[in-house]
Design an enzyme around this catalytic site. Structure first.
Site, PDB file in Angstrom:
ATOM      1  N   TYR A 186       0.821  -1.215   0.000  1.00 50.79           N
ATOM      2  CA  TYR A 186       0.000   0.000   0.000  1.00 50.79           C
ATOM      3  C   TYR A 186       0.855   1.265   0.000  1.00 50.79           C
ATOM      4  CZ  TYR A 186      -4.099  -2.501   2.097  1.00 50.79           C
ATOM      5  OH  TYR A 186      -5.138  -3.328   2.377  1.00 50.79           O
ATOM      6  N   GLU A 215     -22.307   1.975 -12.475  1.00 53.63           N
ATOM      7  CA  GLU A 215     -23.373   1.163 -13.067  1.00 53.63           C
ATOM      8  C   GLU A 215     -22.834  -0.092 -13.741  1.00 53.63           C
ATOM      9  OE1 GLU A 215     -25.452   2.752 -16.540  1.00 53.63           O
ATOM     10  OE2 GLU A 215     -23.818   4.183 -16.840  1.00 53.63           O
TER      11      GLU A 215
END
Length: 501
Positions: A213, A477
């Site tokens: 990270y 979406e």
């Protein structure tokens, strides 16, 4: 006030004014006022417990004797890092803006010192806010170094060297972890993430060692601000442990943003020269940098707590061993957060701390649930995941898996001309239709994945995803319009899939 306490594994009712409780100075004493410690203090106090907490004096760069209320996340972790990510993101946004009609001069100056001061002002504000919150909750704060001297006794060494001793029904250790340096010649010339967040000058050329990270995020930050960045890591791809397909997407994006990747590489030596720091790799390559960041892991903050003397068991990394309720080998002593080295994320420490308080003082006997925890890598653009990666799903399931993927050019990029794909992925159990994992690498991925995490926590099926109406036009979406199976793979049960990545 009546409150329930966990005694020897069983919740029993203890009267607040009873003789047993009054034998102790505190119902709970917490060592460490970071995210986990402060959360435990708040919840325990709300349940009626008398709480004391101690923390080292504040400074942006930590040491064995320096810390600060708010802990790593607030002072030298998530919060200041995200501020720098926001700042670095404007670099790419300004490039993109030109094709959206914004007439900008060819050279746009970046003032590192201004952003650094704004960042420092914010963490100072948060440090003060956390102190005020503890006071408002009725928690007694001690500034100094705490250690355990008995199963129910702590000692606090104050800033002037005086020692205070207090007894407590329960003791909670929430001291977090600290960045580590590799054992190579010249390692004192390098810095950790602590110093990287407080550098006086923005490096012109930075070398980052690590593939996790922190390494990926700082490489993105410095590159976004205009620095030359070399990212050195030992594996074929960065972010070991993440979905391999997503790791590849992150690597492509890092290179696309101009970061020089050095896979299967390690550093062997740093040498101070007139031109800067000479960095030597295990392939014999030499780089000259003015900053070398070691992002090679963190170690639990347990060394100075006197744990072995009291009998608290540690593992070989120095992490405190706890049971599923965060209880140590000593029944009155508990531990949460990074010092236990379970799942080292701030929201997980918050969960562990709140469940500890509910168990010990709320009479709810509840243990943390580590399934379907979402998390993000704030690279530019970011990566976010929840549930199982494809590799994990193959390893943990016996039946077939359906993998749905979508790779597309975000709508914003069609005008800006940026060549950077968004990648989305769903891993589905073929027999039950249950969605086992979701991943996304692209703009706004963490914001989108937080909502997806709720669906997975509720056990959502692919059919339920498909029946959900999407928001148009949006990238999100795509998660409810992926109809075609990309591939069908067989689970291997306990057999780990082979990968050299």
């Amino acid at each position: 006030m009546a409150r329930k306490m966990l005694i020897d594994g069983e919740a029993e009712l203890a009267q607040g004014g009873g003789e047993e409780v009054s034998n102790f100075d505190f119902d709970l004493f917490i060592i460490g006022a970071g995210s986990g410690g402060v959360r435990a203090a708040r919840f325990s106090s709300n349940f009626g417990a008398k709480v004391g907490i101690c923390e080292l004096p504040f400074h942006p760069i930590s040491s064995e004797t320096i810390g600060g209320v708010g802990g790593t996340c607030v002072i030298r972790g998530c919060v200041p890092k995200k501020i720098l990510v926001y700042g670095a993101s404007f670099g790419g946004d300004l490039e993109d803006a030109r094709n959206y009609g914004w007439e900008l001069s060819e050279k746009v100056d970046f003032n590192w010192k201004k952003l650094l001061q704004k960042k420092t002002d914010e963490i100072n504000r948060l440090n003060g806010l956390y102190k005020r919150m503890l006071s408002n909750w009725g928690v007694k704060l001690f500034e100094g170094e705490g250690k355990i001297v008995g199963p129910n006794e702590v000692e606090v060494t104050q800033l002037d060297g005086t020692k205070l001793s207090y007894t407590a029904k329960h003791i909670l250790i929430a001291t977090g972890s600290r960045a580590q340096r590799p054992n190579i010649p010249g390692q004192e010339l390098g810095i950790t993430s602590d110093e990287a967040l407080s550098l006086e000058d923005l490096p012109k050329h930075a070398v980052v060692l690590g593939g996790g990270y922190i390494a990926v995020e700082f490489a993105s930050i410095w590159r976004g601000m205009g620095s030359t960045v070399d990212l050195v890591f030992r594996k074929e791809l960065p972010l070991r442990g993440f979905d391999d397909e997503m790791r590849a997407a992150v690597a492509r994006n890092l290179e696309g943003r101009g970061i020089n990747l050095h896979p299967r590489t390690n550093l062997t030596q740093l040498i101070k020269t007139e031109d800067g720091i000479k960095v030597i790799t295990d392939h014999g390559e030499e780089l000259i940098a003015d900053a070398v960041l070691f992002a090679t892991g963190r170690a639990p903050n347990s060394k100075r707590l006197n744990l072995e003397t009291v009998g608290v068991e540690l593992d070989n990394t120095g992490a405190i061993k706890v049971d599923e309720y965060s209880r140590t080998s000593i029944p009155s002593i508990w531990a949460v957060g990074d010092v236990t080295n379970r799942m080292n994320l701030t929201p997980v420490a918050l969960m562990e701390a709140s469940y500890f308080a509910k168990t010990v003082f709320g009479g709810q006997t509840i243990k943390p649930d580590y399934s379907n925890i979402p998390y993000a890598v704030f690279s530019i653009p970011p990566l976010s995941v929840v549930g199982l990666s494809e590799e994990q799903a193959i390893e943990q399931t016996n039946g077939d898996l359906l993998v749905f993927t979508s790779t597309f050019n975000p709508m914003k990029n069609t005008i800006s001309g940026r060549q950077e794909k968004t990648v989305m992925k769903l891993v589905v159990d073929a027999e039950t239709d249950k969605v086992l994992g979701a991943s996304m690498c692209g703009p706004d991925a963490p914001e989108i994945m937080q909502g997806i995490a709720v669906a997975l926590k509720c056990g959502a099926t692919k059919a339920q995803f498909d029946s959900t109406v999407g928001i148009h036009p949006s990238a999100a979406e795509e998660f409810v319009t992926m109809r075609s199976v990309t591939r069908r793979v067989a689970g291997t049960g306990s057999v780990k899939p082979k990968t050299n990545l």
